[in-house]
Write a protein that holds these residues in place. Structure first.
Motif, PDB file in Angstrom:
ATOM      1  N   GLY A 111      41.755  23.205 -23.123  1.00  0.00           N
ATOM      2  CA  GLY A 111      42.060  22.827 -24.155  1.00  0.00           C
ATOM      3  C   GLY A 111      42.939  21.295 -24.229  1.00  0.00           C
ATOM      4  N   ASN A 112      43.024  20.737 -22.881  1.00  0.00           N
ATOM      5  CA  ASN A 112      43.319  19.236 -22.440  1.00  0.00           C
ATOM      6  C   ASN A 112      42.167  18.505 -23.149  1.00  0.00           C
ATOM      7  OD1 ASN A 112      41.775  20.495 -20.478  1.00  0.00           O
ATOM      8  ND2 ASN A 112      42.535  18.508 -19.202  1.00  0.00           N
ATOM      9  N   GLU A 113      40.906  18.859 -23.076  1.00  0.00           N
ATOM     10  CA  GLU A 113      39.827  18.122 -23.607  1.00  0.00           C
ATOM     11  C   GLU A 113      39.371  18.811 -24.778  1.00  0.00           C
ATOM     12  OE1 GLU A 113      36.917  16.410 -21.083  1.00  0.00           O
ATOM     13  OE2 GLU A 113      38.438  15.962 -19.563  1.00  0.00           O
ATOM     14  N   VAL A 114      38.930  18.545 -25.815  1.00  0.00           N
ATOM     15  CA  VAL A 114      38.500  19.219 -27.102  1.00  0.00           C
ATOM     16  C   VAL A 114      37.205  18.323 -27.380  1.00  0.00           C
ATOM     17  CG1 VAL A 114      38.578  19.975 -29.594  1.00  0.00           C
ATOM     18  CG2 VAL A 114      40.770  20.310 -27.860  1.00  0.00           C
ATOM     19  N   TRP A 115      36.226  18.858 -27.704  1.00  0.00           N
ATOM     20  CA  TRP A 115      35.082  18.170 -27.958  1.00  0.00           C
ATOM     21  C   TRP A 115      34.223  18.518 -29.286  1.00  0.00           C
ATOM     22  CZ3 TRP A 115      34.094  13.786 -25.699  1.00  0.00           C
ATOM     23  CH2 TRP A 115      34.737  13.557 -24.584  1.00  0.00           C
ATOM     24  N   VAL A 116      34.289  17.614 -30.200  1.00  0.00           N
ATOM     25  CA  VAL A 116      33.707  17.813 -31.739  1.00  0.00           C
ATOM     26  C   VAL A 116      32.186  17.656 -31.461  1.00  0.00           C
ATOM     27  CG1 VAL A 116      33.749  17.099 -34.078  1.00  0.00           C
ATOM     28  CG2 VAL A 116      35.816  17.356 -32.752  1.00  0.00           C
ATOM     29  N   ILE A 117      31.287  18.476 -31.776  1.00  0.00           N
ATOM     30  CA  ILE A 117      30.053  18.376 -31.317  1.00  0.00           C
ATOM     31  C   ILE A 117      28.909  18.156 -32.647  1.00  0.00           C
ATOM     32  CG2 ILE A 117      30.158  19.271 -29.159  1.00  0.00           C
ATOM     33  CD1 ILE A 117      28.729  21.885 -30.167  1.00  0.00           C
ATOM     34  N   GLY A 118      29.769  18.384 -33.631  1.00  0.00           N
ATOM     35  CA  GLY A 118      28.677  18.230 -35.197  1.00  0.00           C
ATOM     36  C   GLY A 118      28.800  19.194 -36.216  1.00  0.00           C
ATOM     37  N   GLY A 119      28.220  18.874 -37.292  1.00  0.00           N
ATOM     38  CA  GLY A 119      27.228  17.869 -37.420  1.00  0.00           C
ATOM     39  C   GLY A 119      28.100  16.813 -38.329  1.00  0.00           C
ATOM     40  N   GLY A 120      27.191  16.075 -39.180  1.00  0.00           N
ATOM     41  CA  GLY A 120      28.042  15.017 -39.862  1.00  0.00           C
ATOM     42  C   GLY A 120      29.285  15.262 -40.607  1.00  0.00           C
ATOM     43  N   GLN A 121      29.250  16.355 -41.317  1.00  0.00           N
ATOM     44  CA  GLN A 121      30.503  16.504 -41.921  1.00  0.00           C
ATOM     45  C   GLN A 121      31.728  16.755 -41.194  1.00  0.00           C
ATOM     46  OE1 GLN A 121      30.056  19.815 -45.091  1.00  0.00           O
ATOM     47  NE2 GLN A 121      28.322  18.606 -46.027  1.00  0.00           N
ATOM     48  N   VAL A 122      31.620  17.598 -40.152  1.00  0.00           N
ATOM     49  CA  VAL A 122      32.613  17.779 -39.169  1.00  0.00           C
ATOM     50  C   VAL A 122      33.110  16.550 -38.297  1.00  0.00           C
ATOM     51  CG1 VAL A 122      33.040  19.109 -37.099  1.00  0.00           C
ATOM     52  CG2 VAL A 122      31.920  20.386 -38.948  1.00  0.00           C
ATOM     53  N   TYR A 123      31.892  15.890 -38.041  1.00  0.00           N
ATOM     54  CA  TYR A 123      32.529  14.611 -37.436  1.00  0.00           C
ATOM     55  C   TYR A 123      33.349  13.636 -38.520  1.00  0.00           C
ATOM     56  CZ  TYR A 123      29.061  14.897 -33.553  1.00  0.00           C
ATOM     57  OH  TYR A 123      28.264  15.312 -32.538  1.00  0.00           O
ATOM     58  N   ALA A 124      32.874  13.563 -39.624  1.00  0.00           N
ATOM     59  CA  ALA A 124      33.584  12.749 -40.842  1.00  0.00           C
ATOM     60  C   ALA A 124      35.139  13.359 -40.851  1.00  0.00           C
ATOM     61  CB  ALA A 124      33.018  12.722 -41.928  1.00  0.00           C
ATOM     62  N   GLN A 125      35.425  14.875 -40.946  1.00  0.00           N
ATOM     63  CA  GLN A 125      36.567  15.236 -41.275  1.00  0.00           C
ATOM     64  C   GLN A 125      37.543  14.988 -39.813  1.00  0.00           C
ATOM     65  OE1 GLN A 125      36.238  19.256 -42.579  1.00  0.00           O
ATOM     66  NE2 GLN A 125      34.662  18.636 -44.120  1.00  0.00           N
ATOM     67  N   ALA A 126      36.871  15.205 -38.781  1.00  0.00           N
ATOM     68  CA  ALA A 126      37.470  15.264 -37.467  1.00  0.00           C
ATOM     69  C   ALA A 126      37.946  13.917 -36.946  1.00  0.00           C
ATOM     70  CB  ALA A 126      36.822  15.968 -36.315  1.00  0.00           C
ATOM     71  N   GLN A 127      37.164  12.727 -37.519  1.00  0.00           N
ATOM     72  CA  GLN A 127      37.265  11.591 -36.682  1.00  0.00           C
ATOM     73  C   GLN A 127      38.618  11.093 -36.735  1.00  0.00           C
ATOM     74  OE1 GLN A 127      35.703   7.053 -37.012  1.00  0.00           O
ATOM     75  NE2 GLN A 127      34.334   8.424 -37.704  1.00  0.00           N
ATOM     76  N   GLU A 128      39.483  11.070 -37.834  1.00  0.00           N
ATOM     77  CA  GLU A 128      40.897  10.755 -37.723  1.00  0.00           C
ATOM     78  C   GLU A 128      41.729  11.401 -36.353  1.00  0.00           C
ATOM     79  OE1 GLU A 128      43.639  12.144 -40.715  1.00  0.00           O
ATOM     80  OE2 GLU A 128      41.681  12.539 -41.715  1.00  0.00           O
ATOM     81  N   HIS A 129      41.443  12.626 -36.192  1.00  0.00           N
ATOM     82  CA  HIS A 129      41.936  13.162 -35.002  1.00  0.00           C
ATOM     83  C   HIS A 129      41.773  12.915 -33.809  1.00  0.00           C
ATOM     84  CE1 HIS A 129      43.815  15.485 -38.318  1.00  0.00           C
ATOM     85  NE2 HIS A 129      42.591  15.646 -38.881  1.00  0.00           N
ATOM     86  N   CYS A 130      40.619  12.232 -33.608  1.00  0.00           N
ATOM     87  CA  CYS A 130      39.972  12.013 -32.440  1.00  0.00           C
ATOM     88  C   CYS A 130      40.441  10.601 -31.860  1.00  0.00           C
ATOM     89  CB  CYS A 130      38.341  12.042 -32.390  1.00  0.00           C
ATOM     90  SG  CYS A 130      37.679  13.449 -33.118  1.00  0.00           S
ATOM     91  N   ASN A 131      40.303  10.845 -30.314  1.00  0.00           N
ATOM     92  CA  ASN A 131      40.684   9.390 -29.724  1.00  0.00           C
ATOM     93  C   ASN A 131      39.463   9.056 -28.629  1.00  0.00           C
ATOM     94  OD1 ASN A 131      41.177  11.566 -27.839  1.00  0.00           O
ATOM     95  ND2 ASN A 131      43.342  10.731 -27.197  1.00  0.00           N
ATOM     96  N   VAL A 132      38.377   9.801 -28.517  1.00  0.00           N
ATOM     97  CA  VAL A 132      37.491   9.273 -27.730  1.00  0.00           C
ATOM     98  C   VAL A 132      36.284   9.648 -28.262  1.00  0.00           C
ATOM     99  CG1 VAL A 132      36.252   9.999 -25.486  1.00  0.00           C
ATOM    100  CG2 VAL A 132      38.855   9.830 -25.458  1.00  0.00           C
ATOM    101  N   ALA A 133      34.940   8.909 -28.225  1.00  0.00           N
ATOM    102  CA  ALA A 133      33.730   9.229 -28.652  1.00  0.00           C
ATOM    103  C   ALA A 133      32.545   8.826 -27.303  1.00  0.00           C
ATOM    104  CB  ALA A 133      33.451   8.184 -29.820  1.00  0.00           C
ATOM    105  N   VAL A 134      32.140   9.627 -27.152  1.00  0.00           N
ATOM    106  CA  VAL A 134      30.789   9.507 -25.934  1.00  0.00           C
ATOM    107  C   VAL A 134      29.594   9.606 -26.888  1.00  0.00           C
ATOM    108  CG1 VAL A 134      29.989  10.472 -24.089  1.00  0.00           C
ATOM    109  CG2 VAL A 134      32.383  10.655 -24.249  1.00  0.00           C
ATOM    110  N   ILE A 135      28.993   8.445 -26.770  1.00  0.00           N
ATOM    111  CA  ILE A 135      27.478   8.317 -27.499  1.00  0.00           C
ATOM    112  C   ILE A 135      26.682   8.029 -26.895  1.00  0.00           C
ATOM    113  CG2 ILE A 135      26.513   7.238 -29.553  1.00  0.00           C
ATOM    114  CD1 ILE A 135      29.651   6.593 -30.415  1.00  0.00           C
ATOM    115  N   THR A 136      25.492   9.063 -26.952  1.00  0.00           N
ATOM    116  CA  THR A 136      24.103   8.326 -26.130  1.00  0.00           C
ATOM    117  C   THR A 136      23.340   7.713 -27.093  1.00  0.00           C
ATOM    118  OG1 THR A 136      24.207  10.718 -24.646  1.00  0.00           O
ATOM    119  CG2 THR A 136      22.077   9.349 -25.145  1.00  0.00           C
TER     120      THR A 136
END
Length: 191
Positions: A111-136
């Motif tokens: 849990g020292n690294e938590v990864w949000v993996i989708g979909g669109g609604q979950v990304y939108a709700q989680a973004q304010e809590h996130c500090n890293v984005a890895v985008i292909t």
């Protein structure tokens, strides 16, 4: 830049990871409108050993033989109160809000690294809590019905692999992996 999976983060992170086209498409009809095994391998390297948070539709988009994703606590967010008791939910920790899911994830193995993996609604709700984005980013133009989140001004580009141009997958698809961070998030590149 090395791959994000080889970076060491100096503090706990809550990250988002996704693949998108140049135009920001991340999905079509409940799946991905491309086939890129190299990105799936990258996704596995980054998320294995850490909890993943997803919506019910993302969970359902995985073939049954891949659910739950191995070596990861699979946390599924849904508002369907009875879904947790269905056979389809087997192997998932089911919660009804992204906030609850992120708290649960931090107390899960890795849990020292938590990864949000989708979909669109979950990304939108989680973004304010996130500090890293890895985008292909996939060098293609395909139609889709789900768009990638838009990263605001608080996010900064931290690098890409390759630094210039594109990787070419075995099937000829061009792609690159980008790393974004919010605020003063720090990490070290591998030596």
């Amino acid at each position: 830049m090395s791959t994000p999976a080889s970076y060491r983060f100096s503090q706990p992170i809550v990250g988002m990871i996704w693949a998108q086209t140049n135009q920001g498409v991340i999905g079509a009809d409940g799946g991905m409108p491309w086939h890129l095994p190299e990105d799936m391998a990258h996704f596995k390297r980054v998320t294995t050993g850490h909890p993943v948070v997803m919506g019910r539709r993302t969970w359902e988009s995985f073939p049954e033989k891949f659910r739950p994703l191995p070596d990861r606590t699979n946390i599924v967010v849904t508002r369907q109160a009875t879904w947790a008791s269905t056979p389809e939910a087997s192997g998932a920790v089911v919660l009804d809000s992204v906030e609850e899911a992120l708290v649960e994830a931090q107390f899960s193995p890795g849990g020292n690294e938590v990864w949000v993996i989708g979909g669109g609604q979950v990304y939108a709700q989680a973004q304010e809590h996130c500090n890293v984005a890895v985008i292909t980013v996939i060098n293609t133009d395909v139609a889709g019905d789900t768009q990638a989140p838009t990263l605001g001004q608080e996010w900064s580009f931290r690098g890409a692999t390759p630094a210039e141009g594109w990787h070419t997958a075995k099937n000829g698809t061009e792609y690159r992996i980008t790393l974004w961070a919010k605020g003063d998030t720090e990490f070290e590149a591998p030596e």
